[in-house]
Design a protein around this motif. Structure first.
Motif, PDB file in Angstrom:
ATOM      1  N   ASN A   1       0.829  -1.195   0.000  1.00 31.48           N
ATOM      2  CA  ASN A   1       0.000   0.000   0.000  1.00 31.48           C
ATOM      3  C   ASN A   1       0.870   1.254   0.000  1.00 31.48           C
ATOM      4  O   ASN A   1       1.998   1.243   0.506  1.00 31.48           O
ATOM      5  N   VAL A   2       0.322   2.318  -0.569  1.00 31.13           N
ATOM      6  CA  VAL A   2       0.909   3.651  -0.474  1.00 31.13           C
ATOM      7  C   VAL A   2       0.039   4.442   0.492  1.00 31.13           C
ATOM      8  O   VAL A   2      -1.188   4.496   0.331  1.00 31.13           O
ATOM      9  N   ARG A   3       0.664   5.057   1.505  1.00 30.36           N
ATOM     10  CA  ARG A   3      -0.086   5.813   2.509  1.00 30.36           C
ATOM     11  C   ARG A   3       0.466   7.228   2.629  1.00 30.36           C
ATOM     12  O   ARG A   3       1.679   7.427   2.551  1.00 30.36           O
ATOM     13  N   VAL A   4      -0.436   8.172   2.834  1.00 32.97           N
ATOM     14  CA  VAL A   4      -0.079   9.584   2.912  1.00 32.97           C
ATOM     15  C   VAL A   4      -0.711  10.188   4.159  1.00 32.97           C
ATOM     16  O   VAL A   4      -1.874   9.925   4.465  1.00 32.97           O
ATOM     17  N   VAL A   5       0.072  10.984   4.877  1.00 39.81           N
ATOM     18  CA  VAL A   5      -0.430  11.773   6.007  1.00 39.81           C
ATOM     19  C   VAL A   5      -0.075  13.228   5.752  1.00 39.81           C
ATOM     20  O   VAL A   5       1.077  13.547   5.458  1.00 39.81           O
TER      21      VAL A   5
ATOM     22  N   THR B   1      -4.727   6.593   1.051  1.00 34.34           N
ATOM     23  CA  THR B   1      -4.168   5.254   0.916  1.00 34.34           C
ATOM     24  C   THR B   1      -4.584   4.661  -0.411  1.00 34.34           C
ATOM     25  O   THR B   1      -5.680   4.951  -0.920  1.00 34.34           O
ATOM     26  N   SER B   2      -3.713   3.845  -0.990  1.00 37.90           N
ATOM     27  CA  SER B   2      -3.992   3.223  -2.276  1.00 37.90           C
ATOM     28  C   SER B   2      -3.223   1.913  -2.377  1.00 37.90           C
ATOM     29  O   SER B   2      -2.072   1.837  -1.928  1.00 37.90           O
ATOM     30  N   PRO B   3      -3.818   0.860  -2.950  1.00 40.71           N
ATOM     31  CA  PRO B   3      -3.084  -0.394  -3.142  1.00 40.71           C
ATOM     32  C   PRO B   3      -1.868  -0.191  -4.042  1.00 40.71           C
ATOM     33  O   PRO B   3      -1.919   0.569  -5.008  1.00 40.71           O
TER      34      PRO B   3
ATOM     35  N   ALA C   1      -0.393   4.557  -8.100  1.00 35.77           N
ATOM     36  CA  ALA C   1      -0.700   4.380  -6.676  1.00 35.77           C
ATOM     37  C   ALA C   1      -0.396   5.655  -5.890  1.00 35.77           C
ATOM     38  O   ALA C   1      -1.177   6.064  -5.018  1.00 35.77           O
ATOM     39  N   ILE C   2       0.730   6.293  -6.192  1.00 30.79           N
ATOM     40  CA  ILE C   2       1.089   7.546  -5.511  1.00 30.79           C
ATOM     41  C   ILE C   2       0.057   8.621  -5.819  1.00 30.79           C
ATOM     42  O   ILE C   2      -0.419   9.330  -4.920  1.00 30.79           O
ATOM     43  N   THR C   3      -0.304   8.742  -7.084  1.00 30.09           N
ATOM     44  CA  THR C   3      -1.274   9.762  -7.493  1.00 30.09           C
ATOM     45  C   THR C   3      -2.607   9.568  -6.796  1.00 30.09           C
ATOM     46  O   THR C   3      -3.206  10.522  -6.284  1.00 30.09           O
TER      47      THR C   3
END
Length: 453
Positions: free
Chosen positions: A14-18, A35-37, A55-57
């Motif tokens: 997963n890609v996670r962003v805070v 969050t994205s797979p 995924a990042i986008t």
């Protein structure tokens, strides 16, 4: 310098962003999560740039909509087998600054500290690797070890022990390229476990000597911190995806079904399961659904998770024999959410001092007891700003979501960046200000354009 801090954790699964922001009241508040797979990485390394960019986008755009801010740059974490850590030593003679009644006055200043750290990092590394971090562990002045910075002490010889973390140049550039092609800049890259430790470990644990185990999808990253500095960093090339593949192979089901089964019914410690608990496997290829016991599923999961923990234990024993640890074993990452992992880790490490780490409450970022603020008589205005930071942070409704071991790395990146901001504020190099909020019409227009394109 923006008042919005973005932590981006590009993981194998997963890609996670805070996204956090310094508000008008000089408080740090989480304002967005995403969050994205992730399908473009294997064992922490980028193999498919296009899939990683998507995924990042997706994750950053989700955080943008929630935060109501346009994100331009991110602070990124890196981990996995492309990371290597080792210890080094440096030694310099203290330069003479002048004379007093006793003769030469050899007072250690920041220039001496910079020189000794540079001497410690002046080592040969392979051309395909670059230095990511050089973190001082301890200083020694004329043979006497100090408990803190040696600045302003008198001495003739200054020594330092540091932990040097290197990364693959190719891995670093691939991460930068993926973030850039997603439309964002990279403000900085930090070691994944270093960020996670900043988020989930207490100050006492970091000083006593503790082990952080980040149970990821493709790799398991490990870090030992003692006296608030890393002394060992390594990685095991196994993770949660290996557990999923074991379930799929043994039961003859797809990996997506095995992943769902692992999340919903998985357990890695048999004593926690009742003998009469059963689950149903979905039909595959015309085969009728099958009912199995949870204990049978546990018999598949437990050996693999035990293998991962034992490999981490053995690797740590090989790299840190001389260190006596009195802290805790802290588990984080997506794998730490599996029932029974704490009990299994206690069995493997032969200690009860094992816990599941949760992301830090950002209200504790600024603490008067450990910040070393400026004298109010010297700078009353700066002290007023910093005093305002000591007030409890207004945590948002996102707290329950980001206060999970899955978001430990992304939250830790934000905390490390906030530490840098705090240091610059104390030195008078940066003034906290609130980033302008978008108008309601602007937010609607921004969301429409994002969805349209």
């Amino acid at each position: 310098m923006s008042d919005v801090i973005v932590g981006l954790d590009i993981g194998t699964s997963n890609v996670r962003v805070v996204v956090a922001e310094f508000t008008e009241e000089n408080k740090l508040e989480v304002i967005g999560l995403g969050t994205s797979p992730s399908t473009g990485l294997r064992k922490g390394a980028v193999l498919n740039i296009e899939a990683t960019v998507r995924a990042i986008t997706d994750a950053v755009e989700e955080a943008e909509k929630m935060a109501g801010h346009e994100i331009k740059s991110c602070n990124v974490a890196i981990g996995g087998s492309q990371i290597d850590g080792f210890n080094s030593k440096g030694q310099v003679a203290v330069t003479v600054k002048g004379r007093d009644s006793s003769g030469d006055n050899k007072e250690i200043d920041q220039n001496d500290i910079n020189r000794v750290i540079e001497a410690a990092r002046n080592i040969k590394i392979p051309p395909d690797r670059c230095i990511l971090h050089v973190i001082p562990q301890s200083y020694t002045v004329d043979g006497q070890e100090t408990d803190s910075s040696p600045k302003a002490m008198l001495g003739c010889r200054l020594e330092v022990e540091v932990h040097i973390i290197t990364a693959s140049v190719t891995a670093m550039e691939n991460i930068r390229r993926c973030v850039f092609r997603s439309g964002y800049e990279v403000s900085g890259i930090v070691l994944k476990t270093l960020a996670a430790a900043r988020s989930v470990m207490t100050e006492e644990e970091r000083k006593l000597g503790s082990i952080l185990i980040d149970l990821g999808g493709g790799t398991t990253d490990v870090l030992i911190i003692q006296k608030d500095a890393p002394v060992c960093s390594c990685s095991v090339p196994l993770g949660g995806q290996n557990v999923t593949k074991d379930i799929a192979a043994v039961k003859g089901i797809t990996e997506s079904t095995a992943e769902q089964l692992k999340i919903q019914s998985g357990c890695c410690w048999a004593p926690l399961i009742d003998s009469d608990e059963y689950i149903t496997l979905p039909s595959v290829g015309g085969r009728p659904p099958e009912e199995i016991s949870r204990q049978e599923l546990c018999q598949i999961i437990e050996p693999r998770v035990m293998e991962i923990l034992m490999m981490a234990r053995d690797k740590l024993a090989m790299h840190s024999r001389s260190h006596q640890l009195a802290g805790s074993v802290v588990l984080c990452g997506g794998g730490a959410l599996m029932p029974g992992v704490q009990d299994l880790a206690q069995h493997v490490f032969q200690t009860n001092a094992v816990r599941i780490g949760k992301s830090a409450d950002l209200s504790r970022v600024f603490n008067r007891t450990n910040s070393g603020y400026a004298n109010p008589a010297e700078n009353a205005g700066l002290f007023k700003e910093l005093s305002a930071m000591n007030q409890p942070v207004t945590t948002s409704s996102f707290y329950d979501e980001y206060n999970s071991s899955e978001f430990a790395t992304a939250t830790g990146i934000v905390l490390l960046r906030a530490d840098e901001y705090r240091k610059q504020i104390e030195e008078g190099k940066y003034q906290v200000r609130s980033a302008p909020k978008s108008s309601e019409l602007g937010q609607k227009l921004w969301g429409f354009l994002k969805e349209f394109f």
